[in-house]
Write a protein that holds these residues in place. Structure first.
Motif, PDB file in Angstrom:
ATOM      1  N   THR A 109      42.120 -21.585  28.808  1.00 49.58           N
ATOM      2  CA  THR A 109      42.737 -20.449  28.739  1.00 49.58           C
ATOM      3  C   THR A 109      42.103 -19.486  29.824  1.00 49.58           C
ATOM      4  N   TYR A 110      40.949 -19.240  29.935  1.00 51.98           N
ATOM      5  CA  TYR A 110      40.463 -18.507  30.896  1.00 51.98           C
ATOM      6  C   TYR A 110      40.742 -19.074  32.414  1.00 51.98           C
ATOM      7  N   ASN A 111      40.420 -20.475  32.361  1.00 49.66           N
ATOM      8  CA  ASN A 111      41.049 -21.028  33.834  1.00 49.66           C
ATOM      9  C   ASN A 111      42.325 -20.740  34.207  1.00 49.66           C
ATOM     10  N   MET A 112      43.335 -20.639  33.419  1.00 44.41           N
ATOM     11  CA  MET A 112      44.908 -20.477  33.647  1.00 44.41           C
ATOM     12  C   MET A 112      44.676 -19.064  34.194  1.00 44.41           C
ATOM     13  N   LEU A 113      44.389 -18.182  33.389  1.00 39.61           N
ATOM     14  CA  LEU A 113      44.539 -16.778  33.665  1.00 39.61           C
ATOM     15  C   LEU A 113      43.725 -16.215  35.046  1.00 39.61           C
ATOM     16  N   ILE A 114      42.689 -16.927  35.253  1.00 37.95           N
ATOM     17  CA  ILE A 114      41.819 -16.600  36.265  1.00 37.95           C
ATOM     18  C   ILE A 114      42.551 -17.264  37.637  1.00 37.95           C
ATOM     19  N   HIS A 115      43.135 -18.391  37.455  1.00 38.56           N
ATOM     20  CA  HIS A 115      44.031 -19.094  38.734  1.00 38.56           C
ATOM     21  C   HIS A 115      45.090 -17.941  38.896  1.00 38.56           C
ATOM     22  N   ALA A 116      45.884 -17.643  37.880  1.00 34.21           N
ATOM     23  CA  ALA A 116      47.009 -16.781  38.134  1.00 34.21           C
ATOM     24  C   ALA A 116      46.746 -15.538  38.789  1.00 34.21           C
ATOM     25  N   LEU A 117      45.484 -15.077  38.598  1.00 31.07           N
ATOM     26  CA  LEU A 117      45.073 -13.693  39.154  1.00 31.07           C
ATOM     27  C   LEU A 117      44.884 -13.659  40.473  1.00 31.07           C
ATOM     28  N   PHE A 118      43.984 -15.042  40.926  1.00 29.31           N
ATOM     29  CA  PHE A 118      43.680 -15.340  42.511  1.00 29.31           C
ATOM     30  C   PHE A 118      45.035 -15.580  43.090  1.00 29.31           C
ATOM     31  N   MET A 119      46.100 -16.117  42.404  1.00 26.34           N
ATOM     32  CA  MET A 119      47.485 -16.316  43.155  1.00 26.34           C
ATOM     33  C   MET A 119      48.005 -14.995  43.514  1.00 26.34           C
ATOM     34  N   GLU A 120      47.649 -14.018  42.645  1.00 27.35           N
ATOM     35  CA  GLU A 120      48.342 -12.588  43.138  1.00 27.35           C
ATOM     36  C   GLU A 120      47.227 -11.763  43.886  1.00 27.35           C
ATOM     37  N   VAL A 123      50.463 -22.823  11.522  1.00 28.78           N
ATOM     38  CA  VAL A 123      49.621 -21.884  12.291  1.00 28.78           C
ATOM     39  C   VAL A 123      49.226 -22.365  13.455  1.00 28.78           C
ATOM     40  N   PRO A 124      49.912 -21.714  14.709  1.00 30.25           N
ATOM     41  CA  PRO A 124      49.366 -22.288  15.882  1.00 30.25           C
ATOM     42  C   PRO A 124      47.928 -22.116  16.492  1.00 30.25           C
ATOM     43  N   GLY A 125      47.661 -23.221  17.032  1.00 29.71           N
ATOM     44  CA  GLY A 125      46.076 -23.299  17.549  1.00 29.71           C
ATOM     45  C   GLY A 125      45.980 -22.889  18.969  1.00 29.71           C
ATOM     46  N   ALA A 126      44.947 -23.027  19.353  1.00 28.07           N
ATOM     47  CA  ALA A 126      44.651 -22.717  21.000  1.00 28.07           C
ATOM     48  C   ALA A 126      45.691 -23.525  21.939  1.00 28.07           C
ATOM     49  N   VAL A 127      45.788 -24.732  21.581  1.00 26.50           N
ATOM     50  CA  VAL A 127      46.547 -25.511  22.275  1.00 26.50           C
ATOM     51  C   VAL A 127      47.869 -25.006  22.685  1.00 26.50           C
ATOM     52  N   THR A 128      48.542 -24.651  21.471  1.00 31.58           N
ATOM     53  CA  THR A 128      49.905 -24.280  21.226  1.00 31.58           C
ATOM     54  C   THR A 128      49.650 -22.908  22.285  1.00 31.58           C
ATOM     55  N   TYR A 129      49.042 -21.965  22.153  1.00 37.75           N
ATOM     56  CA  TYR A 129      48.934 -20.720  22.733  1.00 37.75           C
ATOM     57  C   TYR A 129      48.797 -21.071  24.421  1.00 37.75           C
ATOM     58  N   ASN A 130      47.896 -21.955  24.521  1.00 45.98           N
ATOM     59  CA  ASN A 130      47.370 -22.332  26.035  1.00 45.98           C
ATOM     60  C   ASN A 130      48.659 -22.781  26.771  1.00 45.98           C
ATOM     61  N   ILE A 131      49.795 -23.477  26.049  1.00 41.17           N
ATOM     62  CA  ILE A 131      50.726 -24.011  26.619  1.00 41.17           C
ATOM     63  C   ILE A 131      51.824 -22.757  26.974  1.00 41.17           C
ATOM     64  N   LEU A 132      51.982 -21.711  26.186  1.00 43.70           N
ATOM     65  CA  LEU A 132      52.623 -20.538  26.517  1.00 43.70           C
ATOM     66  C   LEU A 132      52.106 -19.723  27.671  1.00 43.70           C
ATOM     67  N   ILE A 133      50.668 -19.788  27.574  1.00 42.41           N
ATOM     68  CA  ILE A 133      49.924 -19.058  28.587  1.00 42.41           C
ATOM     69  C   ILE A 133      50.346 -19.677  30.046  1.00 42.41           C
ATOM     70  N   ASP A 147      45.833 -12.072  24.059  1.00 36.06           N
ATOM     71  CA  ASP A 147      45.460 -10.824  23.264  1.00 36.06           C
ATOM     72  C   ASP A 147      46.005 -11.287  21.690  1.00 36.06           C
ATOM     73  N   GLU A 148      46.949 -11.919  21.590  1.00 34.46           N
ATOM     74  CA  GLU A 148      47.431 -12.399  20.388  1.00 34.46           C
ATOM     75  C   GLU A 148      46.751 -13.399  19.793  1.00 34.46           C
ATOM     76  N   MET A 149      46.048 -14.425  20.624  1.00 34.05           N
ATOM     77  CA  MET A 149      45.280 -15.305  20.112  1.00 34.05           C
ATOM     78  C   MET A 149      44.018 -14.742  19.264  1.00 34.05           C
ATOM     79  N   VAL A 150      43.396 -13.729  20.069  1.00 31.48           N
ATOM     80  CA  VAL A 150      42.259 -12.817  19.585  1.00 31.48           C
ATOM     81  C   VAL A 150      42.487 -12.420  18.402  1.00 31.48           C
ATOM     82  N   GLU A 151      43.866 -11.685  18.348  1.00 32.40           N
ATOM     83  CA  GLU A 151      44.024 -10.971  16.819  1.00 32.40           C
ATOM     84  C   GLU A 151      44.301 -11.948  15.865  1.00 32.40           C
ATOM     85  N   GLN A 152      44.659 -12.910  16.029  1.00 29.73           N
ATOM     86  CA  GLN A 152      44.758 -14.075  15.060  1.00 29.73           C
ATOM     87  C   GLN A 152      43.364 -14.782  14.799  1.00 29.73           C
ATOM     88  N   GLY A 153      42.337 -14.585  15.380  1.00 26.61           N
ATOM     89  CA  GLY A 153      41.196 -15.219  15.141  1.00 26.61           C
ATOM     90  C   GLY A 153      40.663 -16.390  15.971  1.00 26.61           C
TER      91      GLY A 153
END
Length: 641
Positions: free
Chosen positions: A375-386, A335-345, A362-368
């Motif tokens: 997680t949010y820091n990486m996504l927010i930074h990526a949105l700013f870059m674009e 079972v992957p945890g938040a750390v593994t998902y964050n690596i991919l994100i 979204d898959e993280m959330v679906e898996q509970g």
């Protein structure tokens, strides 16, 4: 003063008296009690106002939990009395710990502290003993060697046969990152004929590893080997980690064979350490070989194994392979945890594939699995870059709604993002919010703010903010200085720019090629090419290697002035240092020769740049057209004359 006798066990079992009833002279006692001051209790006190306070009273008060009473008496307790009480409480170490706490452990001298610590060491948990040892060490009341000797005396007095106290002293030193003092205690144990536990030795090795003192770790490991201290699996794993940190991956694999020959079987941590080392160095294929060896020994990979592989694949931009490995991991029931998902994100964010990154969120959330602040820091930074500012704001709102508190990194991303798009008001509002939330801005925070102020030519505000940063004690670096220097050079304030260069020297901040290139550009902008040339020479004297920008700046400066011999001389110097001319080099030279009405040389340069695979741009042709027009006009004027 008479020495206090130790209490017999039968006395301590008598009915608990009222502590006040044992005082025949209450008034004199309370007068002494409430007029006393909290002075440190030391072993060399010759007289004490506590002649009417007996060990019996204190022991009975401790047993009846009259701690408030003991606390009030504490200023009048002499070392001899405290030692007697501690000794008589040695079979009830929990009471001894409370007694020590209420009389004020910090007020005791080394001898009494060590006696108290020795008594408390009888507790099942080592935590209270470690805490007392850390307090004693950090107080610098005595050297660790003196503390060791006092613990040895207390140990003998209490009849403690184990070496636990010394092991805990070494552990305390290691936990405080004072590993050299821990090693000193190790050798003091050796001198007494005592062998430290393997866990104690592992603590020393682990601390050396954390401090990147790998050579010291090997020296100590050799000493363990010489003393025939048998290594545990944890010891071997530490030493394999040491080899990996040194980049000796082949030797790390050989060390696995060494431990097997000694009868110690490697475990999943052993192999994970090596796999992680391979992946962190971009050698995923090597990590796969280690994974195969691991499986051949019947050791199944875990989530950490796959996390390392996925991270390595993302680092090498092998994203499809990373996703496949992730799916395989899930198929194996891991079972992957938040750390593994964050690596991919993180990997997909860096690649600019936000659709895939958000898909994993979204898959993280679906898996509970709840997305983390990271997680949010990486996504927010990526949105700013674009430049997707609205979506970044929505994500910040979502983050807060989920009860996640933005951290220092979050605020730095937000401030940097709004600075990049020029929204000063929003950037400073987040800076103010940081302060309100009790989160201290970092150098990164201030660099972003100073950079955007400089780009907006608001140099007075930039300077004021810089002064505040210095007053706050924030360690400034070359990047923050470069932002200020660039702003002042762009505004023609060269005097202030050079004063900042001097300030860098005062603060031991080394200037780099960007610093000098900016100053050179400032001089050339004002036509002071000779001063710019002097800066290039100064760069070399300071061991800073000039780059394309340095040479092109001078070539442009000379060309604008029409000094083409000097421009060509710099071009030749550029070639001699291993730099090939760029588009900017040719454009500057063509512009200069056209200005001097030497169109034939300009045309030759055009042919040369094309032959070198450099494609001319609009600026190149514009210079040639303007140059030819001037030549035609000059010829026409000559003919009319």
């Amino acid at each position: 003063m008479k020495a206090h006798k130790f209490l017999a066990p039968q006395i301590l079992k008598r009915q608990k008296p009222n502590p006040l009833s044992v005082f025949p002279h209450r008034h004199s006692l309370f007068s002494a009690l409430f007029s006393s001051t909290s002075q440190p209790i030391t072993s060399d006190q010759s007289q004490s106002p506590s002649s009417e306070i007996t060990p019996e009273l204190l022991v009975e008060s401790a047993r009846s939990s009259q701690w408030h009473f003991i606390k009030h008496l504490s200023p009048n307790l002499d070392p001899s009395l405290i030692s007697t009480v501690l000794f008589n409480l040695h079979k009830t170490p929990a009471l001894a710990l409370q007694f020590t706490s209420h009389i004020g452990f910090h007020r005791l001298d080394t001898k009494i502290r060590c006696l108290a610590t020795a008594v408390v060491s009888r507790l099942p948990s080592p935590k209270p003993t470690l805490q007392l040892l850390k307090q004693t060490i950090s107080s610098d009341i005595a050297s660790v060697s003196v503390i060791f000797d006092e613990l040895a005396l207390a140990r003998e007095r209490l009849g403690i046969s184990t070496a636990l106290l010394f092991d805990l002293l070494i552990r305390a030193c290691c936990e405080m990152k004072r590993v050299d003092e821990g090693v000193e205690c190790f050798y003091m144990m050796k001198a007494k004929g005592l062998i430290p536990k393997i866990d104690t030795c592992n603590a020393i090795l682990s601390t050396f590893l954390k401090l990147n003192r790998t050579e010291s770790a090997w020296v100590f490991y050799a000493e363990m080997f010489k003393m025939k201290i048998k290594s545990s699996i944890y010891t071997f794993n530490i030493m394999i980690n040491v080899l990996c940190k040194e980049g000796k991956l082949k030797k790390a694999k050989e060390f696995v064979e060494f431990m097997e020959n000694l009868g110690v079987d490697p475990n999943v941590v052993t192999y994970n350490t090596i796999i992680h080392a391979y992946c962190s160095r971009g050698r995923v294929d090597g990590a796969r070989l280690v994974l195969n060896a691991m499986r051949s020994k019947g050791i199944q990979p875990d989530s950490y194994t796959y996390g390392s592989l996925i991270s390595g694949m993302c680092r090498e931009k092998r994203f499809e392979e990373a996703s496949e490995t992730f799916e395989k991991m899930k198929e194996m029931g891991l079972v992957p945890g938040a750390v593994t998902y964050n690596i991919l994100i993180h990997g997909y964010c860096n690649e600019g594939d936000l659709e895939k990154a958000f898909g994993y969120r979204d898959e993280m959330v679906e898996q509970g699995i709840s997305p983390t602040v990271t997680t949010y820091n990486m996504l927010i930074h990526a949105l700013f870059m674009e430049s997707r500012m609205g979506e970044a704001d929505d994500l910040v709102t979502e983050m807060r709604e989920k009860g996640l508190v933005p951290d220092q990194i979050t605020y730095n991303i937000l401030i940097n993002g709004y600075c990049r798009c020029g929204n000063l008001k929003k950037a400073f509002s987040f800076h103010d919010e940081m302060l309100t939330k009790g989160i201290q801005p970092t150098r990164t925070t201030y660099t972003s703010l100073i950079y955007v102020l400089s780009k907006r030519n608001r140099m007075m505000e930039a300077d004021n903010l810089f002064e505040k940063v210095l007053k706050k004690g924030v360690a400034v670096d070359v990047i923050i200085f470069n932002a200020l220097i660039d702003g002042h050079c762009a505004n023609g304030n060269m005097e202030r720019a050079f004063s900042l260069l001097k300030e860098m020297d005062k603060l031991n901040v080394a200037p780099d090629d960007v610093t000098y290139n900016t100053l050179m550009q400032g001089h050339c902008r004002e036509g002071r090419v000779e001063e710019a040339r002097e800066l290039l020479d100064e760069m070399k004297r300071r061991g800073i290697k000039p780059d394309h920008v340095s040479y092109n700046t001078l070539i442009s400066g000379y060309s604008r002035r029409g000094d083409m011999k000097d421009a060509l001389r710099v071009r030749d110097e550029m070639l001699s240092t291993g730099f090939n001319p760029t588009l900017l080099t040719y454009n500057a030279l063509i512009q200069g020769f056209c200005k001097n009405q030497e169109g034939d040389i300009a045309e030759d340069l055009l042919k040369e740049m094309i032959s070198k695979g450099i494609t001319p741009d609009d600026s190149t042709y514009l210079s040639l057209i303007e140059g030819m027009g001037k030549i035609d006009q000059s010829v026409e004027n000559s003919n009319s004359c």
